[in-house]
Design an enzyme around this catalytic site. Structure first.
Site, short mmCIF file in Angstrom:
data_model
loop_
_atom_site.label_atom_id
_atom_site.label_comp_id
_atom_site.label_asym_id
_atom_site.label_seq_id
_atom_site.Cartn_x
_atom_site.Cartn_y
_atom_site.Cartn_z
N ASP A 1 -8.23 17.34 -14.62
CA ASP A 1 -8.53 15.96 -15.00
C ASP A 1 -8.31 15.85 -16.51
OD1 ASP A 1 -9.77 13.59 -15.86
OD2 ASP A 1 -11.32 13.68 -14.32
N LYS B 1 -9.77 4.62 -18.70
CA LYS B 1 -10.23 5.10 -20.01
C LYS B 1 -9.13 4.94 -21.06
CE LYS B 1 -13.87 5.83 -17.64
NZ LYS B 1 -13.80 6.62 -16.48
N ARG C 1 0.84 -1.21 0.00
CA ARG C 1 0.00 0.00 0.00
C ARG C 1 0.88 1.26 0.00
NH1 ARG C 1 -2.11 2.00 4.50
NH2 ARG C 1 -2.32 -0.03 5.49
N TYR D 1 -17.24 15.15 -14.91
CA TYR D 1 -17.77 13.81 -14.70
C TYR D 1 -18.69 13.85 -13.45
CZ TYR D 1 -17.91 9.06 -12.97
OH TYR D 1 -18.35 7.86 -12.48
N1 PLP Z 1 -12.79 11.51 -14.63
C1 PLP Z 1 -13.51 11.41 -15.75
C2 PLP Z 1 -13.40 12.49 -16.77
C3 PLP Z 1 -14.36 10.31 -15.95
O1 PLP Z 1 -15.09 10.24 -17.08
C4 PLP Z 1 -14.42 9.31 -14.96
C5 PLP Z 1 -15.29 8.12 -15.11
O2 PLP Z 1 -16.07 8.02 -16.04
C6 PLP Z 1 -13.66 9.46 -13.80
C7 PLP Z 1 -12.84 10.55 -13.67
C8 PLP Z 1 -13.70 8.43 -12.70
O3 PLP Z 1 -12.88 7.36 -13.03
P1 PLP Z 1 -13.05 5.86 -12.46
O4 PLP Z 1 -14.33 5.33 -13.00
O5 PLP Z 1 -11.83 5.16 -12.94
O6 PLP Z 1 -13.10 5.98 -10.96
#
Ligand code: PLP
Length: 390
Positions: A181, A206, A56, A109
């Site tokens: 992000d 993704k 961890r 998101y």
């Molecule tokens: N950031 C974006 C732009 C996303 O589209 C997503 C999920 O769809 C996330 C973060 C969250 O990622 P995770 O599903 O891997 O936790």
């Protein structure tokens, strides 16, 4: 500096004497044993960010992924996580606490939006939402207690592209870290740290993983801030495991190839959608009709693989359209080799009220497409026939 893919492929060799494996090893060990207990005691004294003691804290496979991503994003250091949300929440927790303030874009998101609108206030953090593609409006609420400004490179799902250069320099002048992000763009299309961001976060689930077969996240940035993120990650515990770190590195090897194809297919699909009688509006940063086209051309290598559009016939039309698809898959997530179609009002953005969604342009007929790497003509033909039935 060498090209993106050369760097994505390199630098992960282990030394096995005369031979070096061309793929890294997976180290599943949860803990480490020491011949000399004094060495262990010394590592513990020096803190959780030093040496291999417990997975961890640090893991050799995960460390390779972190070094690779730090290199590709142009950061000093990275910390990887078990999901994108773990990366985002841990970064927020590391940078802001009780009585602090955060400024964030609302075009995010759904999970990030709900963390900012519900979880952070429970921790005593005040959050102000302001659209990041209007730089002045986003910087206006920044005050001495503001601990971070948060946006996405390409906003989910209306695909706004904020001017990260202007936002980054505004944040630097005010001494506030800009956290971006970069999931929708990936480091192949955009490197926010070079534009002025202090920390970049990703859902590696993704484009970086690329095949919808892993869940992961990562934060990248300067040494000092990422040290705070690492310490918090050890306490919150959302760290990545060795197997998924390995899979993510394998995905990254072909990121540029896949991304070029995603973009090629998205450009063709956006062209088909724009002007189609069943479609009221299209959002794609590569179209002249996109409000942030000029910024997109400046800060992105290419406009990406994500497209959103509004069906003129609303909710019912959206249902018929999705039911008629034969090649594209209906489902959440994005950045997969396969084209994925989703209806944000009923799937990815349910954390928002209808009023919050509509204020952002997410109407009942809104559809989001993550363009895959299929043969373009098959996707175009699939959309043509499904739009006819919509
Ligand atoms: N950031 C974006 C732009 C996303 O589209 C997503 C999920 O769809 C996330 C973060 C969250 O990622 P995770 O599903 O891997 O936790």
């Amino acid at each position: 500096m060498r090209g993106f893919t050369t760097r994505a492929l390199g630098g992960r060799r282990e030394d096995l004497g005369d031979a070096a494996p061309v793929a890294p090893a997976i180290h599943p060990a949860a803990t480490y044993a020491f011949e000399d207990p004094e060495v262990l005691a010394d590592l513990i004294r020096r803190g959780k960010d030093v040496g291999y003691v417990y997975t961890r804290w640090h893991n050799p496979t995960r460390d390779l992924l972190e070094r690779l991503m730090a290199e590709l994003e142009g950061g000093e250091r990275a910390v990887s996580f078990s999901s994108g949300m773990a990366a985002i929440v841990t970064t927020f927790a590391a940078l802001a606490g009780s009585s602090d303030h955060v400024v964030a874009s609302p075009s995010l998101y759904g999970g990030s939006f709900s963390t900012l609108s519900k979880l952070l206030p429970r921790w005593g953090v005040e959050v102000t939402f302001a659209e990041s593609h209007r730089v002045d409006e986003m910087l206006a609420p920044v005050r001495p207690e503001t601990k971070l400004v948060y946006t996405e490179t390409i906003g989910n799902p209306t695909l706004q592209v904020p001017d990260l250069e202007a936002l980054g320099s505004g944040c630097r002048e005010r001494g506030v870290p800009l956290v971006v992000d970069n999931t929708f763009a990936s480091p192949y299309l955009c490197r926010p740290l070079e534009l002025g961001a202090a920390v970049v976060v990703h859902s590696t689930t993704k484009y970086l993983g690329g095949h919808s077969d892993l869940t992961g996240g990562i934060a990248v940035g300067d040494d000092e801030l990422l040290h705070e993120v690492r310490e918090m990650s050890v306490d919150l515990g959302g760290t990545a495991n060795a197997w998924e770190s390995w899979l993510t590195m394998r995905g990254i090897e072909t990121l540029a190839l896949r991304m070029d194809r995603h973009v090629e297919n998205a450009r063709a699909l956006a062209g088909l959608l724009e002007g189609h009688p069943a479609v009221a509006r299209v959002w794609y940063p590569g179209l002249p009709s996109h409000p942030d086209r000029e910024v997109a051309e400046r800060i992105l290598r290419a406009p990406g693989g994500m497209i959103s559009f509004e069906l003129a016939g609303g909710l019912e039309s959206g249902r018929r359209f999705q039911q008629s698809l034969e090649v594209a898959l209906v489902g959440p997530s994005l950045g997969s080799t396969k084209t994925l179609v989703v209806h944000p009002p009923t799937v990815t953005h349910t954390q928002m009220t209808k009023e919050q969604r509509e204020a952002l342009g997410i109407t009942d007929g809104f559809v989001r497409v993550s363009t895959g790497i299929e043969d373009a003509e098959d996707i175009l033909e699939d959309f043509r026939q499904a739009l006819e039935k919509a």
